[in-house]
Write an enzyme that holds these catalytic residues in place. Sequence first.
Site, PDB file in Angstrom:
ATOM      1  CB  SER A  24      19.293  42.769  48.830  1.00  0.00           C
ATOM      2  OG  SER A  24      18.984  43.741  47.873  1.00  0.00           O
ATOM      3  NE  ARG A 124      21.967  56.024  44.581  1.00  0.00           N
ATOM      4  CZ  ARG A 124      21.828  54.717  44.714  1.00  0.00           C
ATOM      5  NH1 ARG A 124      22.861  53.914  44.538  1.00  0.00           N
ATOM      6  NH2 ARG A 124      20.661  54.205  45.026  1.00  0.00           N
ATOM      7  CD  GLN A 172      19.785  51.367  49.269  1.00  0.00           C
ATOM      8  OE1 GLN A 172      19.918  52.594  49.253  1.00  0.00           O
ATOM      9  NE2 GLN A 172      20.304  50.590  48.337  1.00  0.00           N
ATOM     10  CG  ASP A 319      17.010  47.359  42.018  1.00  0.00           C
ATOM     11  OD1 ASP A 319      16.909  48.596  42.087  1.00  0.00           O
ATOM     12  OD2 ASP A 319      17.457  46.668  42.950  1.00  0.00           O
ATOM     13  CE  LYS A 346      16.279  52.644  43.192  1.00  0.00           C
ATOM     14  NZ  LYS A 346      16.407  52.158  44.574  1.00  0.00           N
ATOM     15  NE  ARG A 392      19.879  46.541  39.779  1.00  0.00           N
ATOM     16  CZ  ARG A 392      20.324  45.378  40.235  1.00  0.00           C
ATOM     17  NH1 ARG A 392      20.449  44.346  39.414  1.00  0.00           N
ATOM     18  NH2 ARG A 392      20.658  45.216  41.503  1.00  0.00           N
TER      19      ARG A 392
END
Length: 431
Positions: A24, A124, A172, A319, A346, A392
């Site tokens: 980030s 998304r 975001q 996350d 995500k 992830r």
Amino acid sequence: MDDTKKINPSKGLVGEIFIPGDKSISHRSVMFSSLGNKPVRITNFLNAQDCMSTVACMRALGIEIEQIGSNELIVHGKGIHGLIEPENVIDSGNSGTTLRLMMGILAPQPFLSTFTGDASLRKRPMGRVIKPLSQMGAKIIARQNSKYLPLTIEPVDKISSIEYKMPMASAQVKSAILLAGMYGDGETIVTEPYTSRDHTERMLETFGVTLRKIGTSIGIKKVEHFESPESIEVPGDISSAAFWLVAASIIPNSNLTLKNVGINPTRTGIIEVLLSMGADIHIVNERFSGKEPVADLVVKSAELKGVEFGAEIMPRLIDEIPVITVAAMFAKGRTIITGAGELRVKETDRLNAITTEFNKFNHCITGTEDGLIIEGPVALKSSQCYSYHDHRIAMALAVAGAAGAGVSIEKASCVNISYPDFYATLDKIGK
Ligand code: S3P
């Protein structure tokens, strides 16, 4: 090309790991330096696919970015009105942060830009950013009635300030509104249900921008120029450290020191949850890197117990749910996770990926509309699992395999999105 990775069971993780730069913060360091008034040297930059999407994007907008070695950049900013019209469609790859923050920066510009992304990003939701930006006077058109990529941002000659109440906590979305708000006529105020990561706010302050914080609201007024710092040192990413925090906790005989980890309180939900599960984690050598708090984390194996948490803490560990699920599979008792509906949008639907893939080790997870119920502890079988091309999910599967009886991960190279050295690091510290 074979993209399968086999992970063997581990007898313990021991050693010291330098955690790669925060994803980030790396994105924001490039974006804000590009809008600054002099060159900025960025160190410990995360040289991974997502952050390189941001570098490519800023280059397409006319910014010169030098790369020195693998983790250092010099960004030659051209001021907040210095970006130029890109010649081609910009590809944000897999990176939602690149796309959504850039939408905030580009919505007020007097030129046209068009974005696309990979198969995951094209699914998304973008309406959550298009809606507030359109209320500010931006002209954005996107596929399927302004919902999905590709999208085009048309030129405008002015942006209005708004007061906007976000329906979800999202750094975001918040950042996109604040960045567009810098070009507005009055004060833009954005309110979240719960505070999400505040790296945008902290870094804007580093660039001389004044913000007004009132509870979960942030106000920003028209910004005349960015006063660049000489350098930015990116702290290590706690979301990458999270895999080692869990792995060392659940693999007996482990003792790891994770060096240089960002411990911004909007990101430390993982440490709080693991401590409440009984983990043995110590925060040492606390210091600051710019406006971001940093420390070393010492983690040793521990007996974990089940835990319950929900919406309030969710933005602070959003996350980390895949790897927390792995911790819960090894913990004694039931873990109940609620308020995690954002995981469905995500890089993949992570709630679905978790219930489908992690149950292959031994059925112990029930998915709910907005969360998970995990009954631990269970013995994990050696399994063949799919990452859904989600970095992830792949890394959480690797932790489960190392702590259990091994795993073969299909589509394993997606770790390059945020942690290219992940598998090599596991090999290095594993016994
Ligand atoms: C990010 C915000 C979060 C997080 C993502 C990075 C950021 O997304 O999941 O990995 O850098 O602002 P949301 O804002 O959609 O929750």
